[in-house]
Design a protein around this motif. Structure first.
Motif, PDB file in Angstrom:
ATOM      1  N   LYS A  33      40.852  36.513  29.795  1.00 18.49           N
ATOM      2  CA  LYS A  33      41.780  35.791  30.664  1.00 18.49           C
ATOM      3  C   LYS A  33      42.896  36.707  31.165  1.00 18.49           C
ATOM      4  O   LYS A  33      43.444  36.507  32.253  1.00 18.49           O
ATOM      5  CB  LYS A  33      42.364  34.584  29.927  1.00 18.49           C
ATOM      6  N   ALA A  34      43.238  37.733  30.380  1.00 20.23           N
ATOM      7  CA  ALA A  34      44.290  38.666  30.784  1.00 20.23           C
ATOM      8  C   ALA A  34      43.858  39.539  31.956  1.00 20.23           C
ATOM      9  O   ALA A  34      44.703  40.082  32.676  1.00 20.23           O
ATOM     10  CB  ALA A  34      44.678  39.551  29.602  1.00 20.23           C
ATOM     11  N   ILE A  35      42.545  39.673  32.155  1.00 26.10           N
ATOM     12  CA  ILE A  35      42.017  40.513  33.230  1.00 26.10           C
ATOM     13  C   ILE A  35      41.536  39.677  34.408  1.00 26.10           C
ATOM     14  O   ILE A  35      41.601  40.101  35.558  1.00 26.10           O
ATOM     15  CB  ILE A  35      40.855  41.389  32.697  1.00 26.10           C
ATOM     16  N   TYR A  36      41.082  38.467  34.140  1.00 23.50           N
ATOM     17  CA  TYR A  36      40.480  37.622  35.169  1.00 23.50           C
ATOM     18  C   TYR A  36      41.458  37.314  36.293  1.00 23.50           C
ATOM     19  O   TYR A  36      42.634  37.026  36.064  1.00 23.50           O
ATOM     20  CB  TYR A  36      39.993  36.316  34.547  1.00 23.50           C
ATOM     21  N   CYS A  37      40.980  37.378  37.522  1.00 30.97           N
ATOM     22  CA  CYS A  37      41.773  37.027  38.699  1.00 30.97           C
ATOM     23  C   CYS A  37      41.112  35.844  39.394  1.00 30.97           C
ATOM     24  O   CYS A  37      39.943  35.934  39.784  1.00 30.97           O
ATOM     25  CB  CYS A  37      41.875  38.204  39.661  1.00 30.97           C
ATOM     26  N   LYS A  38      41.835  34.766  39.571  1.00 31.03           N
ATOM     27  CA  LYS A  38      41.288  33.577  40.203  1.00 31.03           C
ATOM     28  C   LYS A  38      40.837  33.904  41.621  1.00 31.03           C
ATOM     29  O   LYS A  38      41.559  34.534  42.387  1.00 31.03           O
ATOM     30  CB  LYS A  38      42.328  32.466  40.217  1.00 31.03           C
ATOM     31  N   GLY A  39      39.633  33.457  41.942  1.00 31.49           N
ATOM     32  CA  GLY A  39      39.093  33.703  43.275  1.00 31.49           C
ATOM     33  C   GLY A  39      38.273  34.965  43.376  1.00 31.49           C
ATOM     34  O   GLY A  39      37.560  35.163  44.355  1.00 31.49           O
ATOM     35  N   LYS A  40      38.394  35.826  42.380  1.00 35.48           N
ATOM     36  CA  LYS A  40      37.590  37.045  42.373  1.00 35.48           C
ATOM     37  C   LYS A  40      36.363  36.805  41.501  1.00 35.48           C
ATOM     38  O   LYS A  40      36.470  36.763  40.274  1.00 35.48           O
ATOM     39  CB  LYS A  40      38.406  38.226  41.846  1.00 35.48           C
ATOM     40  N   ASP A  41      35.214  36.605  42.160  1.00 31.78           N
ATOM     41  CA  ASP A  41      34.009  36.219  41.438  1.00 31.78           C
ATOM     42  C   ASP A  41      32.830  37.138  41.726  1.00 31.78           C
ATOM     43  O   ASP A  41      31.672  36.749  41.570  1.00 31.78           O
ATOM     44  CB  ASP A  41      33.633  34.774  41.767  1.00 31.78           C
ATOM     45  N   LYS A  42      33.123  38.362  42.176  1.00 32.54           N
ATOM     46  CA  LYS A  42      32.069  39.337  42.431  1.00 32.54           C
ATOM     47  C   LYS A  42      32.203  40.508  41.473  1.00 32.54           C
ATOM     48  O   LYS A  42      33.306  40.825  41.012  1.00 32.54           O
ATOM     49  CB  LYS A  42      32.140  39.830  43.876  1.00 32.54           C
ATOM     50  N   LEU A  43      31.086  41.159  41.191  1.00 35.72           N
ATOM     51  CA  LEU A  43      31.113  42.279  40.259  1.00 35.72           C
ATOM     52  C   LEU A  43      32.066  43.369  40.727  1.00 35.72           C
ATOM     53  O   LEU A  43      32.810  43.954  39.922  1.00 35.72           O
ATOM     54  CB  LEU A  43      29.706  42.854  40.084  1.00 35.72           C
TER      55      LEU A  43
END
Length: 297
Positions: free
Chosen positions: A172-182
């Motif tokens: 969760k600390a790395i995840y960016c909402k809306g960014k769903d591509k490798l």
């Protein structure tokens, strides 16, 4: 009335969404398979697949047909279950093998259901890696094996249970909402299994199709090692959808579904006498994992 051969042709084309790929799997020339499909559709009186676009897809009538094919197969399994129960299967012993990760998280949940079907069944469970189980089956060291990759071995038989989804696991600390591509996570460290592992083979297929190759890769010996690094905010990894609930990481990580079919759970056997049990086991696996996906939504 469609016989098993014709149904197998339709299911193989539907699985690969391509006549050319299906023809390779069925060991026949593409023109022969195209003719066979046309004969089936002429017999049915409607088109099963829309072939004007690639990949091909089921027509409205084709979807209805497949719904009833599935229902007929379920009825056949139910019939065999009742027959097996009536026979009481005295002194039946079976040896089941599975990959280490599946042995830990999937097998314990499906074995009780198999025992319900066969109250007098005695069984043993053995862990194998993805490089050794085929030899174990051929040498009669085990009777059934559960794997998440297709096999290509003329000495063995395979029953497809279902396609397993693959997810990118991100802290969760790395995840960016809306960014769903490798490529959105190209700067992160990717924790990957060693090349001979099934999940790694599927991941390599993903990289090839998406034309994405991470710059920073670290190898791990097991899926849980990769999960541990991700939970520690060290990078990202890939995980089977069937395993997400078991790794207890949903509160620490986000999961992005990878589009496409890269993992398929199959029950493999050599001796045809084990086919009825293999079919029942496959159906149990399908029902169990399908319910897991429902709870993930």
């Amino acid at each position: 009335m469609l016989d098993n051969k014709k149904i197998n042709i339709l299911k193989t084309i539907e699985k690969y969404n391509s006549i050319s790929k299906a023809s390779e799997r069925l060991y026949t020339a593409q023109p022969n398979l195209s003719r066979a499909l046309k004969q089936i559709e002429d017999e049915l009186g409607f088109k099963v697949f829309e072939r004007s676009k690639s990949p091909l897809y089921l027509t409205k009538e084709g979807k209805i047909l497949f719904e009833y094919i599935e229902k007929f197969e379920e009825l056949e399994i139910e019939m065999k279950e009742k027959i097996n129960k009536s026979n009481n299967l005295k002194n039946c012993y079976i040896r089941i093998g599975a990959l280490t990760f599946m042995s830990q998280y999937i097998i314990p949940n499906i074995v009780p259901k198999l025992m319900d079907l066969y109250p007098n069944l005695e069984l043993s469970l053995t862990k194998y890696d993805s490089t050794s189980f085929e030899d174990a089956l051929i040498k009669n060291e085990i009777d059934l094996f559960i794997t998440n990759r297709n096999i290509d071995n003329s000495k063995l038989n395979s029953i497809h249970s279902l396609n397993d989804k693959i997810y990118l696991m991100i802290p969760k600390a790395i995840y960016c909402k809306g960014k769903d591509k490798l490529e959105d996570y190209s700067n992160e460290t990717f924790f990957l299994l060693k090349p001979q592992k099934n999940l790694r083979k599927s991941v390599e297929d993903i990289f090839k199709v998406t034309n994405f190759y991470p710059q920073k890769v670290k190898l791990t010996s097991s899926i849980m090692d990769s999960v541990s690094f991700v939970r520690a905010n060290k990078g990202v990894t890939f995980i089977y959808g069937s395993s997400i609930r078991m790794i207890n990481s949903t509160s620490y990580c986000n999961f992005i579904e990878i589009n496409g079919n890269y993992a398929t759970i199959n029950v493999i056997y050599k001796d045809l006498s084990f086919k009825p049990i293999a079919e029942n086991l496959s159906n149990i696996i399908k029902n169990y994992i399908s319910k897991l996906y429902i709870t993930l939504r």
